[in-house]
Design a protein around this motif. Sequence first.
Motif, PDB file in Angstrom:
ATOM      1  N   ASP A  50      34.433  37.120  34.045  1.00  0.00           N
ATOM      2  CA  ASP A  50      35.282  35.818  35.124  1.00  0.00           C
ATOM      3  C   ASP A  50      34.217  35.547  36.031  1.00  0.00           C
ATOM      4  O   ASP A  50      35.265  34.782  36.662  1.00  0.00           O
ATOM      5  CB  ASP A  50      36.195  37.362  35.436  1.00  0.00           C
ATOM      6  N   GLY A  51      33.456  35.358  37.059  1.00  0.00           N
ATOM      7  CA  GLY A  51      33.258  35.342  37.156  1.00  0.00           C
ATOM      8  C   GLY A  51      32.525  33.532  37.564  1.00  0.00           C
ATOM      9  O   GLY A  51      32.735  32.645  37.586  1.00  0.00           O
ATOM     10  N   GLU A  52      31.858  33.766  35.983  1.00  0.00           N
ATOM     11  CA  GLU A  52      31.385  32.174  35.506  1.00  0.00           C
ATOM     12  C   GLU A  52      32.379  31.681  35.392  1.00  0.00           C
ATOM     13  O   GLU A  52      32.696  30.393  35.237  1.00  0.00           O
ATOM     14  CB  GLU A  52      30.521  32.611  33.905  1.00  0.00           C
ATOM     15  N   ALA A  53      34.205  32.031  34.821  1.00  0.00           N
ATOM     16  CA  ALA A  53      35.337  31.239  34.311  1.00  0.00           C
ATOM     17  C   ALA A  53      35.543  30.494  35.987  1.00  0.00           C
ATOM     18  O   ALA A  53      36.050  28.838  35.794  1.00  0.00           O
ATOM     19  CB  ALA A  53      35.773  32.020  33.666  1.00  0.00           C
ATOM     20  N   GLU A  54      35.854  31.207  37.194  1.00  0.00           N
ATOM     21  CA  GLU A  54      36.043  31.117  38.512  1.00  0.00           C
ATOM     22  C   GLU A  54      35.373  30.256  38.865  1.00  0.00           C
ATOM     23  O   GLU A  54      35.950  28.762  39.605  1.00  0.00           O
ATOM     24  CB  GLU A  54      36.044  32.286  39.318  1.00  0.00           C
ATOM     25  N   ASP A  55      33.729  29.903  38.101  1.00  0.00           N
ATOM     26  CA  ASP A  55      33.332  29.396  39.115  1.00  0.00           C
ATOM     27  C   ASP A  55      33.316  27.611  38.068  1.00  0.00           C
ATOM     28  O   ASP A  55      32.904  26.399  38.871  1.00  0.00           O
ATOM     29  CB  ASP A  55      31.080  29.614  38.798  1.00  0.00           C
ATOM     30  N   ALA A  56      33.525  28.071  36.752  1.00  0.00           N
ATOM     31  CA  ALA A  56      33.594  26.498  36.118  1.00  0.00           C
ATOM     32  C   ALA A  56      34.990  25.510  36.799  1.00  0.00           C
ATOM     33  O   ALA A  56      35.214  24.775  37.163  1.00  0.00           O
ATOM     34  CB  ALA A  56      33.712  26.809  34.690  1.00  0.00           C
ATOM     35  N   ALA A  57      36.295  26.840  37.283  1.00  0.00           N
ATOM     36  CA  ALA A  57      36.956  26.129  37.345  1.00  0.00           C
ATOM     37  C   ALA A  57      37.007  25.699  39.053  1.00  0.00           C
ATOM     38  O   ALA A  57      38.274  24.749  39.452  1.00  0.00           O
ATOM     39  CB  ALA A  57      38.545  27.319  37.469  1.00  0.00           C
ATOM     40  N   ALA A  58      36.753  26.385  39.382  1.00  0.00           N
ATOM     41  CA  ALA A  58      36.535  25.934  41.259  1.00  0.00           C
ATOM     42  C   ALA A  58      35.260  24.406  41.134  1.00  0.00           C
ATOM     43  O   ALA A  58      36.242  23.451  42.207  1.00  0.00           O
ATOM     44  CB  ALA A  58      35.927  27.016  41.396  1.00  0.00           C
ATOM     45  N   ALA A  59      34.547  24.299  40.451  1.00  0.00           N
ATOM     46  CA  ALA A  59      34.333  23.192  40.596  1.00  0.00           C
ATOM     47  C   ALA A  59      34.438  21.622  40.082  1.00  0.00           C
ATOM     48  O   ALA A  59      35.130  21.022  40.053  1.00  0.00           O
ATOM     49  CB  ALA A  59      32.235  23.207  39.372  1.00  0.00           C
ATOM     50  N   SER A  60      35.890  22.125  38.848  1.00  0.00           N
ATOM     51  CA  SER A  60      36.322  20.986  38.613  1.00  0.00           C
ATOM     52  C   SER A  60      37.208  20.450  39.504  1.00  0.00           C
ATOM     53  O   SER A  60      37.995  19.905  39.314  1.00  0.00           O
ATOM     54  CB  SER A  60      36.986  21.307  36.753  1.00  0.00           C
ATOM     55  N   ARG A  87      32.343  40.051  62.804  1.00  0.00           N
ATOM     56  CA  ARG A  87      31.079  39.197  61.824  1.00  0.00           C
ATOM     57  C   ARG A  87      31.764  38.223  60.629  1.00  0.00           C
ATOM     58  O   ARG A  87      32.777  38.587  60.655  1.00  0.00           O
ATOM     59  CB  ARG A  87      29.845  39.668  60.708  1.00  0.00           C
ATOM     60  N   PRO A  88      31.568  36.849  60.919  1.00  0.00           N
ATOM     61  CA  PRO A  88      32.405  35.952  60.268  1.00  0.00           C
ATOM     62  C   PRO A  88      32.297  36.041  59.079  1.00  0.00           C
ATOM     63  O   PRO A  88      31.817  36.464  58.050  1.00  0.00           O
ATOM     64  CB  PRO A  88      32.020  35.255  61.093  1.00  0.00           C
ATOM     65  N   VAL A  89      33.986  35.148  58.417  1.00  0.00           N
ATOM     66  CA  VAL A  89      33.849  35.707  57.207  1.00  0.00           C
ATOM     67  C   VAL A  89      34.218  34.910  56.379  1.00  0.00           C
ATOM     68  O   VAL A  89      35.156  33.922  56.594  1.00  0.00           O
ATOM     69  CB  VAL A  89      35.018  37.126  57.316  1.00  0.00           C
ATOM     70  N   SER A  90      33.588  34.421  55.502  1.00  0.00           N
ATOM     71  CA  SER A  90      33.745  32.417  54.641  1.00  0.00           C
ATOM     72  C   SER A  90      34.736  33.597  53.511  1.00  0.00           C
ATOM     73  O   SER A  90      34.231  33.898  52.580  1.00  0.00           O
ATOM     74  CB  SER A  90      32.918  31.820  54.410  1.00  0.00           C
ATOM     75  N   GLU A  91      35.708  32.230  53.550  1.00  0.00           N
ATOM     76  CA  GLU A  91      36.754  32.844  52.294  1.00  0.00           C
ATOM     77  C   GLU A  91      36.377  31.846  51.323  1.00  0.00           C
ATOM     78  O   GLU A  91      36.144  30.873  51.934  1.00  0.00           O
ATOM     79  CB  GLU A  91      37.570  32.715  53.193  1.00  0.00           C
ATOM     80  N   PRO A  92      36.536  32.273  49.460  1.00  0.00           N
ATOM     81  CA  PRO A  92      36.810  30.805  48.825  1.00  0.00           C
ATOM     82  C   PRO A  92      37.517  29.816  48.689  1.00  0.00           C
ATOM     83  O   PRO A  92      39.166  30.882  49.403  1.00  0.00           O
ATOM     84  CB  PRO A  92      36.842  31.737  47.479  1.00  0.00           C
ATOM     85  N   ASN A  93      37.717  29.549  49.271  1.00  0.00           N
ATOM     86  CA  ASN A  93      38.934  27.556  48.760  1.00  0.00           C
ATOM     87  C   ASN A  93      39.718  28.195  47.632  1.00  0.00           C
ATOM     88  O   ASN A  93      38.966  28.064  46.959  1.00  0.00           O
ATOM     89  CB  ASN A  93      38.353  26.334  49.272  1.00  0.00           C
ATOM     90  N   ARG A  94      40.878  28.679  47.836  1.00  0.00           N
ATOM     91  CA  ARG A  94      41.475  28.712  46.877  1.00  0.00           C
ATOM     92  C   ARG A  94      42.985  27.788  46.401  1.00  0.00           C
ATOM     93  O   ARG A  94      43.549  27.759  47.762  1.00  0.00           O
ATOM     94  CB  ARG A  94      42.398  29.894  46.603  1.00  0.00           C
ATOM     95  N   THR A  95      43.344  27.580  45.577  1.00  0.00           N
ATOM     96  CA  THR A  95      44.138  26.177  45.875  1.00  0.00           C
ATOM     97  C   THR A  95      45.947  27.015  44.853  1.00  0.00           C
ATOM     98  O   THR A  95      45.983  27.703  43.766  1.00  0.00           O
ATOM     99  CB  THR A  95      43.745  24.866  44.545  1.00  0.00           C
ATOM    100  N   ALA A  96      46.659  26.217  45.222  1.00  0.00           N
ATOM    101  CA  ALA A  96      47.886  26.913  44.501  1.00  0.00           C
ATOM    102  C   ALA A  96      47.906  25.711  43.172  1.00  0.00           C
ATOM    103  O   ALA A  96      48.013  25.252  43.134  1.00  0.00           O
ATOM    104  CB  ALA A  96      49.506  26.400  45.407  1.00  0.00           C
ATOM    105  N   GLN A  97      48.268  26.538  42.023  1.00  0.00           N
ATOM    106  CA  GLN A  97      48.431  26.516  41.285  1.00  0.00           C
ATOM    107  C   GLN A  97      49.933  26.791  40.395  1.00  0.00           C
ATOM    108  O   GLN A  97      50.580  27.589  40.474  1.00  0.00           O
ATOM    109  CB  GLN A  97      47.113  27.109  39.761  1.00  0.00           C
ATOM    110  N   GLY A  98      50.322  25.465  39.901  1.00  0.00           N
ATOM    111  CA  GLY A  98      52.226  25.950  39.406  1.00  0.00           C
ATOM    112  C   GLY A  98      51.858  25.247  38.120  1.00  0.00           C
ATOM    113  O   GLY A  98      51.594  25.289  37.150  1.00  0.00           O
TER     114      GLY A  98
END
Length: 98
Positions: A50-60, A87-98
């Motif tokens: 799941d992590g590898e697939a998410e990284d590939a999708a995020a990169a594209s 402490r501050p938290v960094s959140e992943p940038n997620r985009t709306a997919q439709g």
Amino acid sequence: MMGNLKPLEILLIVAVIFLLFGAKKLPDMARSLGKSARILKSEAKAMKKDGEAEDAAAASSVADQAPQAQAAPRTIQAAPGDVTSSRPVSEPNRTAQG
């Protein structure tokens, strides 16, 4: 310390464990331990996929998008009102997919 155990001492330790847990419980404990190990291994593989697939999708998707305005970082507090351990938290940038 453990490297200096002789075979007789190891046998004595095994006998004590056998007496403490009994003959009936040991196979059940070993079976449940093996089942837990298999579940843990399969979950770890699934998370890695799941992590590898998410990284590939995020990169594209990052390459296709225009830069967005960055929001202020959120803060997680250990206890209500405890500002010394926040402490501050960094959140992943997620985009709306439709």
